[in-house]
Design a protein around this motif. Structure first.
Motif, PDB file in Angstrom:
ATOM      1  N   UNK A  76      -3.717  -1.334 -14.572  1.00 37.61           N
ATOM      2  CA  UNK A  76      -2.790  -2.053 -13.692  1.00 37.61           C
ATOM      3  C   UNK A  76      -2.947  -1.582 -12.252  1.00 37.61           C
ATOM      4  N   UNK A  77      -3.059  -0.278 -12.064  1.00 38.52           N
ATOM      5  CA  UNK A  77      -3.214   0.278 -10.719  1.00 38.52           C
ATOM      6  C   UNK A  77      -4.517  -0.214 -10.092  1.00 38.52           C
ATOM      7  N   UNK A  78      -5.592  -0.232 -10.881  1.00 30.27           N
ATOM      8  CA  UNK A  78      -6.878  -0.698 -10.352  1.00 30.27           C
ATOM      9  C   UNK A  78      -6.812  -2.192 -10.022  1.00 30.27           C
ATOM     10  N   UNK A  79      -6.132  -2.969 -10.838  1.00 32.34           N
ATOM     11  CA  UNK A  79      -6.010  -4.398 -10.565  1.00 32.34           C
ATOM     12  C   UNK A  79      -5.250  -4.647  -9.264  1.00 32.34           C
ATOM     13  N   UNK A 115       0.835  -1.202   0.000  1.00 33.87           N
ATOM     14  CA  UNK A 115       0.000   0.000   0.000  1.00 33.87           C
ATOM     15  C   UNK A 115       0.871   1.254   0.000  1.00 33.87           C
ATOM     16  N   UNK A 116       1.895   1.265   0.865  1.00 35.58           N
ATOM     17  CA  UNK A 116       2.772   2.430   0.931  1.00 35.58           C
ATOM     18  C   UNK A 116       3.550   2.611  -0.378  1.00 35.58           C
ATOM     19  N   UNK A 117       4.008   1.511  -0.965  1.00 39.17           N
ATOM     20  CA  UNK A 117       4.762   1.594  -2.220  1.00 39.17           C
ATOM     21  C   UNK A 117       3.878   2.078  -3.369  1.00 39.17           C
ATOM     22  N   UNK A 118       2.623   1.656  -3.383  1.00 38.29           N
ATOM     23  CA  UNK A 118       1.710   2.005  -4.467  1.00 38.29           C
ATOM     24  C   UNK A 118       0.927   3.288  -4.211  1.00 38.29           C
TER      25      UNK A 118
END
Length: 340
Positions: free
Chosen positions: A241-244, A215-218
């Motif tokens: 990709x972000x939503x996946x 979560x922190x990385x993304x």
């Protein structure tokens, strides 16, 4: 990215660190209350000796083996549920979205109940794996039903509510038809942390730590979910990709939480909204405050559940539902008014 930054600045609270500091203090105070008071109150000296492992009496063992893992489990599960709710709302662009409403919790519950019926020896690790499978199956089923067409967020909400009731009905049917092997699961289905021990803490801790790291990385990438998909794609960003990744994180966090404590309702829905009311929409402030408030809510709800039918225990899901249902009605009316 400039559009996202301007949007976050407009919605940022003037003193964002103050709610975070107060929430951290409330969480620490709630953990202390959870350790000290209950069916058998203990003195401050006994509590200190138990936490520092300086005593070996019954009261010390009671705190170390029962109350401490229970409090830690409530804090961890509350944090994971709140963050999964925030990600669900971001990924679907629906302020009323949550793993509970969108069938993920119901799918995990059904899988765990099936595992309990099939196997007499159902470990915490197996329960977590079954919960992941059920949560992923529920999410995939809802996604396939809502795919395509216009007003996808409306289709997603309708499909999610339908699948939630379907899976919940199947779970209740299995429990009724297999009462001899599911008596112990009735308390769990309402949502409870009263049976949590160090085994549950060790089981969920890797998922908790891994989810927080991802979560922190993304987090910078999750900010793309704040704007329209067409605008983000026009900036050259990989929105799909972000939503996946966000949906996968929701499955991991909600699934592991349900495996340990059952489908505790409304934490994942109302906590992100409370955090937004306090600090606005800047994810760099909203995410940590949501995590803290999730732990705060479940720790205090668990503490209150001990005294509802004192000296007997009550499921913590009763308290969260009693708090969350009126707030959900308020949110639905407010969002409906905003839509009109």
């Amino acid at each position: 990215m400039g559009t996202i930054v301007r949007q976050e600045r407009r919605s940022r609270a003037p003193f964002p660190l103050l709610p975070i500091g107060l929430s951290a203090a409330l969480l620490a105070f709630g953990l202390v209350c959870s350790l000290k008071w209950g069916q058998a109150p203990v003195s401050w000296r006994t509590l200190y000796e138990a936490l520092t492992y300086q005593g070996t009496g019954k009261a010390h063992l009671y705190i170390q083996t029962l109350r401490l893992p229970r409090a830690l489990t409530a804090c961890i599960v509350g944090t994971m549920l709140a963050l999964s709710g925030l990600l669900a709302q971001l990924a679907t662009k629906n302020p009323l979205a949550s793993p509970h409403i969108f069938g993920i919790n119901a799918g995990a519950s059904l899988a765990v109940v099936i595992g309990l019926v099939v196997s007499d020896r159902f470990s915490a690790t197996a329960s977590t794996l079954f919960a992941f499978v059920g949560a992923a199956a529920g999410a995939l089923l809802i996604g396939s039903l809502a795919r395509g067409g216009s007003r996808q967020h409306v289709r997603l909400a309708l499909a999610g509510i339908t699948i939630h009731f379907l899976l919940s009905s199947l779970t209740e049917g299995i429990v009724i038809l297999n009462q001899h092997s599911t008596d112990s699961v009735l308390f769990w289905l309402v949502g409870s942390v009263s049976q949590a021990e160090w085994l549950e803490v060790r089981t969920i801790l890797p998922f908790f730590a891994g989810s927080l790291l991802v979560f922190a990385f993304m987090l910078p990438s999750f900010r793309l979910l704040l704007v329209e998909d067409e605008l983000a794609a026009g900036l050259g960003q990989r929105v799909a990709v972000v939503r996946a990744v966000s949906v996968l994180l929701v499955v991991v966090m909600a699934g592991s939480a349900v495996a340990i404590c059952g489908p505790i309702g409304f934490v994942c829905l109302i906590v992100p909204h409370i955090a937004r009311m306090l600090v606005g929409g800047s994810l760099y402030v909203l995410a940590p405050l949501t995590a803290l408030l999730g732990g705060v809510m479940l720790v205090y709800a668990d503490f209150a559940s001990r005294f509802i039918a004192f000296p007997f225990e009550s499921p913590v899901g009763i308290v969260t539902s009693a708090l969350g249902a009126p707030f959900f009605v308020y949110l639905a009316r407010r969002k409906g008014g905003a839509g009109r």
